[in-house]
Design a protein around this motif. Structure first.
Motif: not given
Length: 120
Positions: A111-112, A118-119
């Motif tokens: 997830l991280d 995605a950022a």
């Protein structure tokens, strides 16, 4: 999650959570409280419910964790290999077993990484 002084922070009330990521930070703090036996498959069920509620009620919010969600699509490229079309919670649990790590730890690692990519 610990503070710089080494203390665990207190859980936040649900009313203070802004989005699914805030909720997941609470799960990271106390996974067994939210997912039976800290099971990623149980966590996946919760997240599918969140996505379903967003869709049914037309509220704003990303549906990341359903079968065609952004996390699911991204994950297929991360651990696809031998897991093919398995639901992502089960695929992560199998991958964690192969790596010899706790499945919930692997979920949060992935997830991280997803959020960082995605950022960008």
């Amino acid at each position: 999650m610990t503070t710089p002084q080494g203390k665990r922070r207190a859980p936040r009330p649900t009313s203070e959570l802004r989005d699914v990521y805030d909720f997941l930070e609470e799960v990271r703090l106390r996974p067994g409280l939210y997912a039976f036996h800290s099971s990623v498959m149980h966590l996946q069920s919760i997240l599918w419910g969140f996505d379903l509620a967003v869709k049914m009620h037309g509220t704003t919010g990303a549906t990341l964790f359903d079968a065609n969600g952004a996390f699911t699509q991204w994950l297929r490229h991360q651990i696809n290999g031998q897991y093919g079309s398995l639901i992502w919670g089960y695929a992560i649990e199998l991958e964690a077993k192969d790596r010899g790590v706790p499945a919930m730890d692997l979920f949060f690692e992935l997830l991280d990484k997803f959020r960082a990519e995605a950022a960008r």
